[in-house]
Design an enzyme around this catalytic site. Sequence first.
Site, PDB file in Angstrom:
ATOM      1  CD  GLU A  28     115.742  17.619 -19.460  1.00 32.45           C
ATOM      2  OE1 GLU A  28     116.192  17.191 -18.389  1.00 32.45           O
ATOM      3  OE2 GLU A  28     116.066  18.731 -19.937  1.00 32.45           O
TER       4      GLU A  28
ATOM      5  CB  CYS B 163     106.875  23.512 -21.325  1.00 36.31           C
ATOM      6  SG  CYS B 163     108.123  23.848 -22.575  1.00 36.31           S
TER       7      CYS B 163
ATOM      8  CB  CYS C 275     116.595  21.458 -31.580  1.00 38.30           C
ATOM      9  SG  CYS C 275     115.819  22.755 -32.571  1.00 38.30           S
TER      10      CYS C 275
ATOM     11  CB  CYS D 226     119.027  28.897 -31.211  1.00 40.66           C
ATOM     12  SG  CYS D 226     117.632  28.916 -32.360  1.00 40.66           S
TER      13      CYS D 226
ATOM     14  CB  CYS E 220     118.863  26.956 -27.471  1.00 38.72           C
ATOM     15  SG  CYS E 220     117.572  25.794 -27.004  1.00 38.72           S
TER      16      CYS E 220
ATOM     17  N   GLY F 178     113.245  20.928 -29.535  1.00 41.44           N
ATOM     18  CA  GLY F 178     112.865  20.690 -30.922  1.00 41.44           C
ATOM     19  C   GLY F 178     112.151  21.861 -31.564  1.00 41.44           C
ATOM     20  CD  GLU F 179     110.697  25.243 -35.309  1.00 43.29           C
ATOM     21  OE1 GLU F 179     111.241  25.944 -34.432  1.00 43.29           O
ATOM     22  OE2 GLU F 179     109.540  25.480 -35.732  1.00 43.29           O
TER      23      GLU F 179
ATOM     24  CB  SER G  37     107.429  28.470 -29.293  1.00 44.59           C
ATOM     25  OG  SER G  37     108.530  29.353 -29.407  1.00 44.59           O
TER      26      SER G  37
ATOM     27  CB  SER H 259     112.155  32.198 -31.543  1.00 47.26           C
ATOM     28  OG  SER H 259     111.416  31.413 -30.633  1.00 47.26           O
ATOM     29  CG  LEU H 260     111.189  38.203 -34.147  1.00 52.51           C
ATOM     30  CD1 LEU H 260     110.830  39.679 -34.160  1.00 52.51           C
ATOM     31  CD2 LEU H 260     111.516  37.744 -35.570  1.00 52.51           C
ATOM     32  CG  HIS H 261     115.894  34.967 -30.288  1.00 48.93           C
ATOM     33  ND1 HIS H 261     114.984  35.081 -29.268  1.00 48.93           N
ATOM     34  CD2 HIS H 261     115.842  33.667 -30.669  1.00 48.93           C
ATOM     35  CE1 HIS H 261     114.415  33.912 -29.048  1.00 48.93           C
ATOM     36  NE2 HIS H 261     114.902  33.041 -29.883  1.00 48.93           N
TER      37      HIS H 261
ATOM     38  CB  CYS I 127     113.041  29.481 -21.999  1.00 50.24           C
ATOM     39  SG  CYS I 127     111.370  29.907 -21.674  1.00 50.24           S
TER      40      CYS I 127
HETATM   41  N1  SAH Z   1     112.137  25.769 -31.479  1.00 51.18           N
HETATM   42  C1  SAH Z   1     111.149  26.627 -30.903  1.00 51.18           C
HETATM   43  C2  SAH Z   1     110.946  26.353 -29.405  1.00 51.18           C
HETATM   44  C3  SAH Z   1     112.139  26.760 -28.597  1.00 51.18           C
HETATM   45  S1  SAH Z   1     112.012  26.998 -26.876  1.00 51.18           S
HETATM   46  C4  SAH Z   1     111.540  28.077 -31.113  1.00 51.18           C
HETATM   47  O1  SAH Z   1     112.627  28.330 -31.617  1.00 51.18           O
HETATM   48  O2  SAH Z   1     110.741  28.946 -30.803  1.00 51.18           O
HETATM   49  C5  SAH Z   1     111.129  28.452 -26.588  1.00 51.18           C
HETATM   50  C6  SAH Z   1     111.926  29.745 -26.486  1.00 51.18           C
HETATM   51  O3  SAH Z   1     113.034  29.681 -25.575  1.00 51.18           O
HETATM   52  C7  SAH Z   1     112.491  30.155 -27.823  1.00 51.18           C
HETATM   53  O4  SAH Z   1     112.196  31.498 -28.065  1.00 51.18           O
HETATM   54  C8  SAH Z   1     113.963  29.955 -27.601  1.00 51.18           C
HETATM   55  O5  SAH Z   1     114.750  30.707 -28.481  1.00 51.18           O
HETATM   56  C9  SAH Z   1     114.109  30.369 -26.166  1.00 51.18           C
HETATM   57  N2  SAH Z   1     115.400  29.992 -25.565  1.00 51.18           N
HETATM   58  C10 SAH Z   1     116.297  29.087 -26.019  1.00 51.18           C
HETATM   59  N3  SAH Z   1     117.377  29.042 -25.217  1.00 51.18           N
HETATM   60  C11 SAH Z   1     117.162  29.935 -24.231  1.00 51.18           C
HETATM   61  C12 SAH Z   1     117.905  30.326 -23.071  1.00 51.18           C
HETATM   62  N4  SAH Z   1     119.062  29.758 -22.784  1.00 51.18           N
HETATM   63  N5  SAH Z   1     117.399  31.285 -22.280  1.00 51.18           N
HETATM   64  C13 SAH Z   1     116.178  31.827 -22.544  1.00 51.18           C
HETATM   65  N6  SAH Z   1     115.417  31.465 -23.599  1.00 51.18           N
HETATM   66  C14 SAH Z   1     115.908  30.540 -24.440  1.00 51.18           C
END
Ligand code: SAH
Length: 356
Positions: free
Chosen positions: A96, A109, A116, A120, A123, A165-166, A197, A220-222, A339
């Site tokens: 997508e 995007c 991936c 995570c 996701c 994907g990464e 990202s 992406s820290l989280h 996202c």
């Molecule tokens: N693999 C890359 C790109 C991921 S998508 C990465 O990890 O950065 C971009 C962002 O969306 C990332 O920060 C990812 O963690 C975040 N993301 C993933 N699932 C999500 C969700 N359900 N709600 C909000 N953000 C999300």
Amino acid sequence: MDGDADGRLHVLDPAADLEAFLIAAAAPAWRAKAVRRWLVAGRAESFADMTDLPRDLRQRLESRYRIWTTTVAAHKTTEDGTEKLLLELADGQRIECVLLRDGARRTVCISSQVGCAMGCVFCASGIDGVVRNLTTGEILEQLLRLARLLPEGERLSHLVVMGMGEPLANLDRLLPALAVARDPDCLGISQRRITISTVGLPTAIDRLVEVDAGYNLAVSLHAADDELRTRLVPVNKAIGLDAILAAADRYWEASGRRLTFEYVLLRGVNDTPADATTLARRLAGRAALVNVIPYNTVAGMPWQEPSRQAIERFLGVLLEQGVNVQVRRRKGARIDAACGQLRRLAAARSPSPPSS
Ligand code: SAH
């Protein structure tokens, strides 16, 4: 470099070396520009459409290069101007990609892999793991198809590699596609408006520093402590925040551009004022922007979006500590284009109604 099943490369793939092909075909090198113009501004569907090229040249291009290997399996639009394409690849896999409209901005995007591998836990893209890297051509096709959703005369202004994907796990195929995105003869998107990202892979971040640190990097820290981060982002276990932040710092030194750290807010998991304080301390002294992303729901996952109050409190603590913050506005959630909502399989159908 990857061709499709019959070995042909996408005509815009830098590895296709269109200029050299034209010289060998005794055609003037400026025809390369014409081909690119036909594809981007002219929206040609095929080489046959490039009517001001000599017919035999069109035929030679056709036998040597390809333009499309993907087909549009679904196209969804929503009232906030977001459009999502589900593309079917030559091998039947699906990816997508999304077009977002925000004021004058036209952002795409794009995905970098089928699925991936990062896993995570919140996701949708990683639910079934990774199948393969996308080819440069498949990445380019996403850009071309999304650009064609705009009315004639409108151009893409921004590009984020935040789809499935990464991206740093597929840099070799991604970077040539980004070169085409930047090329003024192609999409002409300024490098300052292109963001990659990453989940945070230090070795790959260092490679990007060596190759070209001109892209915006979003990490992406989280979570700002390793225990919690490893629960949310399993690959963290083998890497750890210190190594990621050190690599991000090296990127910052090389690029001179502010770093972005993404932080998905999950209700009751990483959204407390204490979490915000830990984050602020961890980022202290860095020229950084924290991009807070309230969780977008994914069917079948146990997480919940944070309350308005929790978001406000989280932002308040960061601001108090002098951290720059931005909340990512939710776009396209109704069509699962926000996202973390992109996936490689068509979303499960709703349960069939009882038969009696
Ligand atoms: N693999 C890359 C790109 C991921 S998508 C990465 O990890 O950065 C971009 C962002 O969306 C990332 O920060 C990812 O963690 C975040 N993301 C993933 N699932 C999500 C969700 N359900 N709600 C909000 N953000 C999300």
